[in-house]
Design a protein around this motif. Structure first.
Motif, PDB file in Angstrom:
ATOM      1  N   GLU A  47      14.282  67.654 -25.779  1.00  0.00           N
ATOM      2  CA  GLU A  47      15.519  67.144 -26.358  1.00  0.00           C
ATOM      3  C   GLU A  47      15.766  65.721 -25.872  1.00  0.00           C
ATOM      4  OE1 GLU A  47      17.164  68.749 -28.620  1.00  0.00           O
ATOM      5  OE2 GLU A  47      15.934  70.559 -28.442  1.00  0.00           O
TER       6      GLU A  47
ATOM      7  N   GLU B 153      18.144  59.032 -30.672  1.00  0.00           N
ATOM      8  CA  GLU B 153      17.698  60.338 -31.187  1.00  0.00           C
ATOM      9  C   GLU B 153      16.825  60.233 -32.429  1.00  0.00           C
ATOM     10  OE1 GLU B 153      20.533  63.968 -29.896  1.00  0.00           O
ATOM     11  OE2 GLU B 153      21.482  62.538 -31.258  1.00  0.00           O
TER      12      GLU B 153
ATOM     13  N   ASP C  46       9.413  70.529 -28.105  1.00  0.00           N
ATOM     14  CA  ASP C  46      10.396  71.315 -27.364  1.00  0.00           C
ATOM     15  C   ASP C  46      11.292  70.447 -26.486  1.00  0.00           C
ATOM     16  OD1 ASP C  46       8.403  70.562 -25.586  1.00  0.00           O
ATOM     17  OD2 ASP C  46       8.512  72.426 -24.425  1.00  0.00           O
TER      18      ASP C  46
ATOM     19  N   GLU D 105      17.076  65.278 -22.357  1.00  0.00           N
ATOM     20  CA  GLU D 105      16.066  65.422 -21.315  1.00  0.00           C
ATOM     21  C   GLU D 105      15.261  64.143 -21.147  1.00  0.00           C
ATOM     22  OE1 GLU D 105      15.134  70.198 -21.787  1.00  0.00           O
ATOM     23  OE2 GLU D 105      14.188  68.772 -23.162  1.00  0.00           O
TER      24      GLU D 105
END
Length: 204
Positions: free
Chosen positions: A164, A147, A162, A167
């Motif tokens: 994440e 992340e 947009d 995804e």
């Protein structure tokens, strides 16, 4: 202050690996040799690799294997966890790289990891739930490592804001499910998929 990704990965590693008593140097060498042999055997023969062949490859007796790993499941889990932790630690290799390169290169390693370790996870799930602690904590470790790479790329403005991390993982994991795809073909599909995450590709 929130924990850093490194702290989260370390915590997840401790959760994934059962606490072990300190080993003598020779016992540690045997343990490491067994893990290396198991990784090689599982990579070449799949999760059904023979424990006797793993012991032979590690140049130890089967009794030594069972002292370290009382069950086949214990060996599978140890190899799986070690590979997850290696993937997580590899995120540190890209600390000095440009944000997009860091993310893309780590995701390439992630594809390699999933492609070679899927059989291990599938065999482990024959005796445990996908919600078992080992899977949950290793999942958390992967997210803790990956992340920040996505966040850095977003902050730099080179990745659409947009998207994440979940995804992204779902996107690249799907690449490894293409039947009979060669490593080169998977890399090609990955490069096409990653272009969909970027800003300014058409202008580049």
């Amino acid at each position: 202050m929130a924990n850093t990704a490194e702290q989260l990965v370390t915590a997840a590693a401790l959760d994934c690996t059962a606490a072990r008593k300190p080993m003598r140097a020779d016992a540690r060498r045997n343990y490491d040799r067994l893990l290396a042999a198991a990784r090689a055997e599982f990579a070449s023969r799949g999760a059904g690799a023979s424990l006797e062949e793993i012991a032979r490859r590690a140049e130890v007796g089967v009794g030594t294997l069972y002292r370290h790993f009382p069950t086949r499941q214990a060996l599978l889990e140890a190899v799986y966890v070690e590979e997850v932790m290696a993937l997580c630690r590899s995120a540190e290799d890209f600390a000095a790289a440009a944000p997009w390169d860091a993310l893309a290169d780590w995701l390439s390693r992630f594809v390699d990891y999933v492609a070679t370790k899927r059989a291990l996870a599938e065999e482990m799930m024959t005796t445990m739930s996908k919600d078992a602690p080992v899977f949950r904590t290793c999942h958390d470790a992967i997210f803790a490592a990956g992340e920040p790479l996505l966040a850095r790329a977003k902050a730099e403005g080179v990745v659409r804001d947009d998207v994440e991390f979940l995804e992204v993982i779902q996107l690249v994991s799907g690449i490894t499910m293409v039947r009979n795809a060669t490593p080169d073909q998977m890399k090609r599909v990955l490069s096409v998929a990653l272009d969909g995450l970027r800003y300014g590709v058409e202008a580049g």
